[in-house]
Scaffold this active site. Structure first.
Site, PDB file in Angstrom:
ATOM      1  CD  GLU A  52      -1.252  -2.453   1.984  1.00 47.95           C
ATOM      2  OE1 GLU A  52      -0.288  -2.566   1.930  1.00 47.95           O
ATOM      3  OE2 GLU A  52      -2.076  -3.008   2.929  1.00 47.95           O
ATOM      4  CD1 TRP A 170      15.578 -34.132 -18.345  1.00 47.23           C
ATOM      5  CD2 TRP A 170      14.774 -34.025 -16.498  1.00 47.23           C
ATOM      6  NE1 TRP A 170      16.406 -33.912 -17.356  1.00 47.23           N
ATOM      7  CE2 TRP A 170      15.871 -33.841 -16.365  1.00 47.23           C
ATOM      8  CE3 TRP A 170      13.480 -33.975 -15.370  1.00 47.23           C
ATOM      9  CZ2 TRP A 170      16.301 -33.366 -14.898  1.00 47.23           C
ATOM     10  CZ3 TRP A 170      14.212 -33.668 -14.302  1.00 47.23           C
ATOM     11  CH2 TRP A 170      15.370 -33.537 -14.104  1.00 47.23           C
ATOM     12  CG  ASP A 200      15.098 -40.161 -10.201  1.00 47.20           C
ATOM     13  OD1 ASP A 200      15.481 -40.942 -10.786  1.00 47.20           O
ATOM     14  OD2 ASP A 200      13.899 -39.571 -10.045  1.00 47.20           O
TER      15      ASP A 200
HETATM   16  N1  LIG Z   1       7.740 -37.817 -12.631  1.00 46.63           N
HETATM   17  C1  LIG Z   1       7.804 -37.281 -11.569  1.00 46.63           C
HETATM   18  O1  LIG Z   1       7.327 -36.316 -11.241  1.00 46.63           O
HETATM   19  C2  LIG Z   1       8.649 -37.986 -10.594  1.00 46.63           C
HETATM   20  C3  LIG Z   1       8.724 -37.508  -9.600  1.00 46.63           C
HETATM   21  C4  LIG Z   1       9.486 -38.293  -8.673  1.00 46.63           C
HETATM   22  C5  LIG Z   1      10.023 -39.603  -9.057  1.00 46.63           C
HETATM   23  N2  LIG Z   1       9.527 -40.268  -9.860  1.00 46.63           N
HETATM   24  C6  LIG Z   1       9.922 -41.630 -10.253  1.00 46.63           C
HETATM   25  O2  LIG Z   1       9.307 -42.270  -9.289  1.00 46.63           O
HETATM   26  C7  LIG Z   1      10.141 -43.378  -9.016  1.00 46.63           C
HETATM   27  C8  LIG Z   1      10.173 -43.639  -7.454  1.00 46.63           C
HETATM   28  O3  LIG Z   1       8.857 -43.663  -6.958  1.00 46.63           O
HETATM   29  P1  LIG Z   1       8.327 -44.764  -5.992  1.00 46.63           P
HETATM   30  O4  LIG Z   1       6.847 -44.597  -6.087  1.00 46.63           O
HETATM   31  O5  LIG Z   1       8.992 -45.921  -6.346  1.00 46.63           O
HETATM   32  O6  LIG Z   1       8.810 -44.281  -4.574  1.00 46.63           O
HETATM   33  P2  LIG Z   1       8.781 -42.890  -3.696  1.00 46.63           P
HETATM   34  O7  LIG Z   1       7.595 -42.527  -3.508  1.00 46.63           O
HETATM   35  O8  LIG Z   1      10.008 -42.039  -4.405  1.00 46.63           O
HETATM   36  O9  LIG Z   1       9.285 -43.508  -2.188  1.00 46.63           O
HETATM   37  C9  LIG Z   1       8.745 -43.997  -1.490  1.00 46.63           C
HETATM   38  C10 LIG Z   1       9.787 -44.117  -0.244  1.00 46.63           C
HETATM   39  O10 LIG Z   1       9.360 -43.299   0.840  1.00 46.63           O
HETATM   40  C11 LIG Z   1       9.257 -44.355   1.791  1.00 46.63           C
HETATM   41  N3  LIG Z   1       8.155 -43.887   2.841  1.00 46.63           N
HETATM   42  C12 LIG Z   1       8.430 -43.655   4.104  1.00 46.63           C
HETATM   43  N4  LIG Z   1       7.185 -43.228   4.863  1.00 46.63           N
HETATM   44  C13 LIG Z   1       6.208 -43.466   3.891  1.00 46.63           C
HETATM   45  C14 LIG Z   1       4.927 -43.612   3.788  1.00 46.63           C
HETATM   46  N5  LIG Z   1       4.111 -43.039   4.783  1.00 46.63           N
HETATM   47  N6  LIG Z   1       4.331 -43.808   2.693  1.00 46.63           N
HETATM   48  C15 LIG Z   1       4.863 -44.151   1.426  1.00 46.63           C
HETATM   49  N7  LIG Z   1       6.038 -44.429   1.543  1.00 46.63           N
HETATM   50  C16 LIG Z   1       7.020 -44.001   2.694  1.00 46.63           C
HETATM   51  C17 LIG Z   1       8.969 -45.839   1.001  1.00 46.63           C
HETATM   52  O11 LIG Z   1       9.183 -46.838   2.110  1.00 46.63           O
HETATM   53  P3  LIG Z   1       9.365 -48.120   1.716  1.00 46.63           P
HETATM   54  O12 LIG Z   1      10.702 -48.494   1.096  1.00 46.63           O
HETATM   55  O13 LIG Z   1       9.200 -48.740   3.166  1.00 46.63           O
HETATM   56  O14 LIG Z   1       8.155 -48.453   0.902  1.00 46.63           O
HETATM   57  C18 LIG Z   1       9.971 -45.464   0.020  1.00 46.63           C
HETATM   58  O15 LIG Z   1      11.199 -45.884   0.578  1.00 46.63           O
HETATM   59  C19 LIG Z   1      11.328 -43.221  -9.859  1.00 46.63           C
HETATM   60  O16 LIG Z   1      11.257 -43.986 -10.865  1.00 46.63           O
HETATM   61  C20 LIG Z   1      11.561 -41.904 -10.128  1.00 46.63           C
HETATM   62  O17 LIG Z   1      12.245 -41.582 -11.060  1.00 46.63           O
HETATM   63  C21 LIG Z   1       8.931 -39.534 -10.997  1.00 46.63           C
END
Ligand SMILES: NC(=O)c1ccc[n+]([C@@H]2O[C@H](COP(=O)([O-])OP(=O)(O)OC[C@H]3O[C@@H](n4cnc5c(N)ncnc54)[C@H](OP(=O)(O)O)[C@@H]3O)[C@@H](O)[C@H]2O)c1
Length: 363
Positions: A52, A170, A200
């Site tokens: 402001e 990407w 990653d």
């Molecule tokens: N396109 C995008 O925007 C993007 C962004 C990020 C990642 N990515 C891709 O996604 C992939 C990884 O994703 P992801 O789904 O495999 O795993 P994530 O969501 O990256 O990782 C989950 C991790 O968090 C832990 N965690 C701790 N507390 C948690 C809870 N309350 N609930 C859930 N998880 C919990 C899990 O434990 P546990 O080991 O006990 O399960 C696991 O280690 C990769 O390929 C990456 O390149 C893509």
């Protein structure tokens, strides 16, 4: 220019404070003499001049009898800056049109003070736009014990975030990645799941056009697989604090591994508790950037306030990694419809911004 157009301009000005005024709200103001904008301003820096007085200074003598269009009701309290109400009264403003009331109890009383000085005051013009713009700030004043949480994912057309081998670099194009750096600049912390961290190894720093006043902290959610201190986001000498959230059972071993490197380790039994502990560390807004498991768990627990979906024009198919993990549901009648905040292009990609809870105007 009518007052609604002036308010849109004020909202655009306010946005220029993104990354610089946090945890204060972004505010913009336009002084209208009749239908002519004669001065504008915005809150540029935390602790610096408010919108402001900046707009009044630009308007000079033309402010007398004019209308002040402002995105947040002017404050009447002495903070790091003098009360805006007094500058408005001294400038001879005849009317104040505000978008939203200030939820901060300390700043209350602005409207009453202005009215007592004979100024016409109204609120509610583009109120939802104004509240969405400062969603973290309004969230803080709801009494919630957790940060305002946003989820950002780059997805394929079929809502996959990585291909069958886990490769996600990407999915989105350069404009979208530039947008993400701008987005990060306005958050107190940026977080990812442990699998994303291990696969990653992102830096989670802000490397775009906006240099944040305070670089966001980095939060990693550790799972079954231990996170090493050599991860880029955890490396000492980083400009922002690094925090690892783990389970109580893993806390001792994780602390032994990471604490010597200056990494803070917190133990939580649930995501709710983790978020509350992060809030206790001063994190009032958190941008989660995946992966799908963490996203799904946060969505299932209704802990995501805003979703930034960057949708890229490609299909990753059945074996691609799902964006929202094991999120259950599937009942159309029971599914919540999210509120559209914004839809626009980022190069070849499409940005869709959604709020879980629709804004209900107070005015
Ligand atoms: N396109 C995008 O925007 C993007 C962004 C990020 C990642 N990515 C891709 O996604 C992939 C990884 O994703 P992801 O789904 O495999 O795993 P994530 O969501 O990256 O990782 C989950 C991790 O968090 C832990 N965690 C701790 N507390 C948690 C809870 N309350 N609930 C859930 N998880 C919990 C899990 O434990 P546990 O080991 O006990 O399960 C696991 O280690 C990769 O390929 C990456 O390149 C893509």
């Amino acid at each position: 220019v009518n007052s609604e157009q002036a308010m849109r301009r004020a909202l655009g000005l306010a946005r220029l404070g993104w990354g610089r005024v946090h945890p204060n709200p972004m505010v913009g103001a336009v002084v209208l003499a009749g239908e002519a904008p004669v001065g504008e301003g915005w809150h540029r820096e935390w602790g610096g001049a408010h919108a402001e007085p900046s707009a009044l200074a630009a308007a000079g003598g033309r402010a007398r009898g004019a209308t002040m269009v402002v995105t947040l009701m002017p404050c009447s309290h002495q903070g790091k800056q003098p009360p805006c109400t007094e500058a408005i009264i001294a400038a001879g403003i005849g009317e104040v049109v505000a978008a939203a009331a200030d939820p901060n109890p300390e700043a209350e009383g602005g409207a009453d003070r202005l009215r007592a000085a004979g100024i016409r005051v109204s609120a509610g013009l583009l109120e939802c736009e104004a509240r969405r713009q400062n969603a973290h700030f309004f969230h803080r004043h709801t009494g919630s014990r957790r940060p305002w949480v946003a989820l950002k994912l780059a997805t394929s057309l079929d809502h996959r975030i990585a291909d069958r081998s886990g490769n996600s670099r990407w999915i989105s194009g350069p404009d979208a990645r530039e947008f993400v750096h701008r987005l990060r600049a306005g958050f107190a912390a940026v977080g990812i799941g442990g699998r994303t961290a291990l696969r990653d190894d992102p830096a989670l720093t802000v490397r775009g056009a906006i240099v944040p006043r305070i670089p966001p902290a980095r939060v990693l959610f550790e799972g079954a697989e231990p996170l090493p201190p050599t991860l880029t986001a955890l490396k000492s000498g980083s400009t922002a604090p690094a925090i690892v959230v783990t389970s109580p059972a893993r806390w001792r071993s994780t602390s032994t591994r990471l604490a010597p490197a200056g990494i803070r380790v917190i133990a939580a039994v649930s995501l709710d508790e983790a978020l509350e502990l992060l809030r206790d560390l001063g994190i009032d807004s958190l941008l989660i950037e995946g992966g799908g498991r963490l996203a799904g768990a946060l969505l299932a627990a209704e802990l995501v306030d805003r979703y930034y979906q960057i949708q890229s024009p490609l299909w990753l198919g059945r074996e691609g990694r799902p964006a929202s993990g094991e999120l259950a549901g599937g009942d159309l009648e029971a599914s919540r419809r999210w509120d559209v905040v914004e839809r626009r292009s980022l190069g070849a990609d499409t940005l869709l911004v959604l709020d879980r809870i629709a804004c209900s105007p107070v005015w």
